[in-house]
Design an enzyme around this catalytic site. Structure first.
Site, PDB file in Angstrom:
ATOM      1  N   CYS A 318      -5.170  11.629 -15.208  1.00  0.00           N
ATOM      2  CA  CYS A 318      -5.860  10.357 -15.487  1.00  0.00           C
ATOM      3  C   CYS A 318      -5.827   9.570 -14.184  1.00  0.00           C
ATOM      4  O   CYS A 318      -5.052   8.635 -14.014  1.00  0.00           O
ATOM      5  CB  CYS A 318      -5.189   9.602 -16.626  1.00  0.00           C
ATOM      6  SG  CYS A 318      -5.059  10.541 -18.156  1.00  0.00           S
ATOM      7  N   ALA A 319      -6.693   9.942 -13.266  1.00  0.00           N
ATOM      8  CA  ALA A 319      -6.489   9.622 -11.863  1.00  0.00           C
ATOM      9  C   ALA A 319      -6.989   8.259 -11.417  1.00  0.00           C
ATOM     10  O   ALA A 319      -6.538   7.748 -10.390  1.00  0.00           O
ATOM     11  CB  ALA A 319      -7.144  10.700 -10.999  1.00  0.00           C
ATOM     12  N   GLY A 322      -7.314   6.046  -8.319  1.00  0.00           N
ATOM     13  CA  GLY A 322      -7.081   6.974  -7.221  1.00  0.00           C
ATOM     14  C   GLY A 322      -5.884   6.656  -6.359  1.00  0.00           C
ATOM     15  O   GLY A 322      -5.653   7.333  -5.361  1.00  0.00           O
ATOM     16  N   GLY A 323      -5.107   5.643  -6.713  1.00  0.00           N
ATOM     17  CA  GLY A 323      -3.955   5.276  -5.906  1.00  0.00           C
ATOM     18  C   GLY A 323      -2.934   6.397  -5.810  1.00  0.00           C
ATOM     19  O   GLY A 323      -2.501   6.778  -4.719  1.00  0.00           O
ATOM     20  N   LYS A 324      -2.529   6.932  -6.957  1.00  0.00           N
ATOM     21  CA  LYS A 324      -1.543   8.017  -6.947  1.00  0.00           C
ATOM     22  C   LYS A 324      -2.162   9.296  -6.400  1.00  0.00           C
ATOM     23  O   LYS A 324      -1.479  10.081  -5.734  1.00  0.00           O
ATOM     24  CB  LYS A 324      -0.996   8.233  -8.362  1.00  0.00           C
ATOM     25  CG  LYS A 324      -0.217   7.052  -8.918  1.00  0.00           C
ATOM     26  CD  LYS A 324       0.350   7.369 -10.284  1.00  0.00           C
ATOM     27  CE  LYS A 324       1.019   6.144 -10.900  1.00  0.00           C
ATOM     28  NZ  LYS A 324       0.055   5.074 -11.224  1.00  0.00           N
ATOM     29  N   ASP A 342     -11.091  12.090 -14.465  1.00  0.00           N
ATOM     30  CA  ASP A 342     -11.183  10.901 -15.300  1.00  0.00           C
ATOM     31  C   ASP A 342     -12.441  11.043 -16.145  1.00  0.00           C
ATOM     32  O   ASP A 342     -13.407  11.677 -15.717  1.00  0.00           O
ATOM     33  CB  ASP A 342     -11.245   9.626 -14.461  1.00  0.00           C
ATOM     34  CG  ASP A 342     -10.944   8.380 -15.294  1.00  0.00           C
ATOM     35  OD1 ASP A 342      -9.777   7.941 -15.281  1.00  0.00           O
ATOM     36  OD2 ASP A 342     -11.857   7.870 -15.969  1.00  0.00           O
ATOM     37  N   ASP A 369     -12.563  14.548 -19.692  1.00  0.00           N
ATOM     38  CA  ASP A 369     -11.634  13.936 -20.631  1.00  0.00           C
ATOM     39  C   ASP A 369     -10.334  14.725 -20.579  1.00  0.00           C
ATOM     40  O   ASP A 369     -10.316  15.935 -20.801  1.00  0.00           O
ATOM     41  CB  ASP A 369     -12.223  13.959 -22.045  1.00  0.00           C
ATOM     42  CG  ASP A 369     -11.379  13.199 -23.052  1.00  0.00           C
ATOM     43  OD1 ASP A 369     -10.182  12.961 -22.784  1.00  0.00           O
ATOM     44  OD2 ASP A 369     -11.909  12.854 -24.123  1.00  0.00           O
ATOM     45  N   CYS A 521       2.862   2.291 -17.427  1.00  0.00           N
ATOM     46  CA  CYS A 521       3.155   0.920 -16.978  1.00  0.00           C
ATOM     47  C   CYS A 521       3.387   0.031 -18.196  1.00  0.00           C
ATOM     48  O   CYS A 521       2.811  -1.037 -18.327  1.00  0.00           O
ATOM     49  CB  CYS A 521       2.020   0.376 -16.110  1.00  0.00           C
ATOM     50  SG  CYS A 521       0.399   0.366 -16.900  1.00  0.00           S
TER      51      CYS A 521
END
Length: 604
Positions: A318-319, A322-324, A342, A369, A521
């Site tokens: 679940c990118a 794109g930070g990670k 995504d 998905d 989170c």
């Protein structure tokens, strides 16, 4: 009460975070009443610093520190800097702690306790001496946590007492903004047109206005509402039905960039430029593009915990945004393949754009998905994988919720994933990005048009060395958060069911000997510890692995009995020490959770 003393109570920031009563009872069971009250208070405030990940493939931490320090110096001398808003950084001027918890001190606190998690306590940076420059009170300094020297912090200040010039013979000029807008402003943004809900009459361009936030309030029927229609006139009188709602919810003072009529006619643009803020935090719009990425510290740690190696094939399930993904590629020295998926076309574009901006070639992004991430070429070849899925408890829920389709029984063809996407085709111009940011604190979502992304039908079982599942969640750890009443016990349980289905996919996609990292989170144990309990009980070949760096605290131990008889099991003492839970009342970060699993032989 005199008008001046009345204003001192109204023009302050002391929000109360409202919860659904049943959810509050659940969290009190998990944390205890006093601890949960501290968490709730911490969530209403932003972290008192900005955390920046340096793209070490293009630059160095020292170079970034030098550039940002120079920008701060120029700004403090009155020179405008396009895109970067830094208020005074010379200490905590006019600080008024009032009822705000002592955690938010003049110098922001970031706590680090790699050992003895049962002894975590709130300490200052001076006590821990973990961040370079903290003793000198430098506004920009390097993270000193082992392995994270490419992380840079920019100090913020607050909370501040915001003085509003009150003239008894003149009507006050005020603006009410939406909750989402206010949460952005508290993190350093300006007030954009879509975020303005109400405004005093006779407001012209260049006027000083007090800015407050409309937060949902409990209503007699048990629902929540703000009772404000966009465009209404504020009268500033105690007879105003919205007068009491603004008490303790003032986020600062600003200067209008357009008259009242223009604010409610325009579709985009800055409505109010903030001049005095409750929290002074930097904004990094269009600053050092490609060299830095603004990212929460626990998210950076998550990529480190995954421990990606050169040449590996890694899946970020679940990118977006794109930070990670880019952090993983950077840690691999851009050597290997990072597959980012995504289900949103626009979000896949965002990932491609970010990868191109940062000069990363190892990232391949697809629209997919995550619940359909596993493909099967034929029944004979995938019979074991098929049985593996059929035995999964969460699949029964998937079937029961999909009565109108047969998608879960359809064999999907595998697509080739070895080709590299042409990221350059998806690079957006700076003007386009600035245009997108103009409406980011409005009530709706941005719609990014154009561009082309590849669709995927899934991947073969056991085709990845490592899998990161940063699962969609209730996001109850994000800060600042001014409202949480929309979540119910049932909605929290639905989040957990959804995450189990995704985790089932992750387990199939990682090869034996590989690694799965799961993160959220949220502060909800049902989405955190309960997921770990499910994983360990369902897949005997999974085991919790130590995490490096270890910055957060231990997981929660115990269980919760729901009224319908369901028992939600959390962790055992030995397991709790192997996960990381970032508690915002103890550590000045967002609320976050990380679990790392080693994958043994699936045939055992």
């Amino acid at each position: 009460m005199s008008p001046v003393s009345d204003l001192s109570e109204r023009y302050c920031y002391n929000p109360t975070l409202y919860w659904n009563p049943h959810v509050e009872e659940y969290f009190i069971k998990a944390y205890g009443a006093d601890h949960f009250a501290s968490i709730s208070k911490a969530l209403t405030h932003p972290c008192c610093y900005s955390c920046i990940r340096v793209n070490i493939l293009k630059t160095t931490s020292n170079a970034v520190i030098e550039k940002l320090s120079m920008m701060l110096h120029e700004t403090s001398n009155g020179n405008a800097m396009n895109g970067m808003n830094i208020c005074e950084m010379e200490g905590d001027r006019n600080s008024d702690m009032g009822p705000i918890q002592e955690n938010f001190t003049k110098e922001y606190t970031l706590h680090y306790n790699p050992k003895g998690h049962d002894k975590i306590a709130t300490k200052s940076l001076e006590d821990l001496d973990l961040l370079d420059g903290c003793l000198k009170h430098d506004p920009v300094f390097k993270c000193h946590i082992p392995g994270l020297d490419y992380v840079v912090f920019v100090r913020g200040t607050g909370p501040h007492k915001v003085e509003y010039a009150y003239a008894p013979d003149q009507p006050s000029k005020e603006v009410i903004v939406s909750r989402k807008c206010a949460e952005s402003v508290l993190r350093g943004a300006q007030v954009y047109v879509p975020g303005v809900l109400a405004c005093s009459a006779h407001v012209e361009k260049g006027d000083a206005v007090a800015v407050s936030v409309a937060v949902e309030q409990p209503e007699p029927d048990g629902k929540w509402g703000i009772g404000i229609t966009r465009g209404i006139v504020l009268h500033g009188l105690q007879t105003d039905p919205h007068f009491s709602q603004r008490k303790g919810l003032y986020i600062g003072q600003g200067t209008t960039m357009m008259p009242r009529a223009g604010i409610f006619r325009a579709l985009e643009g800055v409505a109010i430029r903030m001049t005095s803020r409750v929290f002074d935090l930097p904004s990094f719009n269009d600053v050092l593009e490609g060299e830095i990425f603004l990212q929460n510290l626990p998210s950076i740690i998550t990529a480190h915990v995954l421990d990606p190696q050169k040449g590996e094939r890694i899946l970020d399930m679940c990118a977006a945004p794109g930070g990670k993904t880019t952090a993983i590629a950077m840690l691999m020295k851009d050597d290997g393949e990072v597959v980012a998926v995504d289900r949103s076309h626009n979000k896949v574009q965002d990932i491609q754009n970010l990868a191109a901006e940062m000069g990363l070639k190892s990232i391949v992004a697809y629209k997919l998905d995550a619940l359909k991430a596993v493909s099967r070429r034929n029944e004979s070849n995938d019979i074991n994988a098929s049985k593996f899925v059929e035995d999964s408890p969460s699949l029964e829920l998937l079937k029961s919720e999909s009565n109108n389709t047969n998608n879960n029984n359809v064999l999907r063809k595998e697509i080739c994933v070895n080709g590299k996407a042409n990221l350059q085709k998806s690079i957006t111009t700076a003007n386009t990005k600035r245009s997108n940011q103009r409406t980011k604190n409005g009530p709706g979502k941005n719609q990014v048009g154009g561009g082309r992304v590849e669709k995927s039908k899934g991947f073969s079982p056991s085709s990845f060395d490592r899998v990161l599942l940063d699962a969609p969640c209730s996001a109850l750890g994000l800060r600042p958060r001014l409202f949480a009443g929309e979540e119910t016990l049932e909605s929290l349980r639905n989040h957990a069911r959804y995450q189990r289905r995704m985790f089932d996919q992750a387990v199939q996609l990682v090869q034996a000997g590989g690694v799965i990292v799961y993160s959220t989170c949220t502060i909800n144990p049902g989405e955190n510890e309960a997921l770990v309990r499910y994983a360990l009980d369902t897949y005997k070949f999974l085991s919790l692995a130590p995490q490096h760096p270890s910055v957060g605290g231990p997981g929660l131990i115990g269980s919760y009995n729901f009224s319908d008889g369901h028992v939600e099991e959390w962790l055992r003492p030995s397991e709790a020490e192997l996960v990381q839970r970032f508690d915002p009342s103890l550590v000045d970060t967002i609320g976050f959770f990380i679990a790392k699993f080693n994958v043994g032989s699936k045939d055992a």
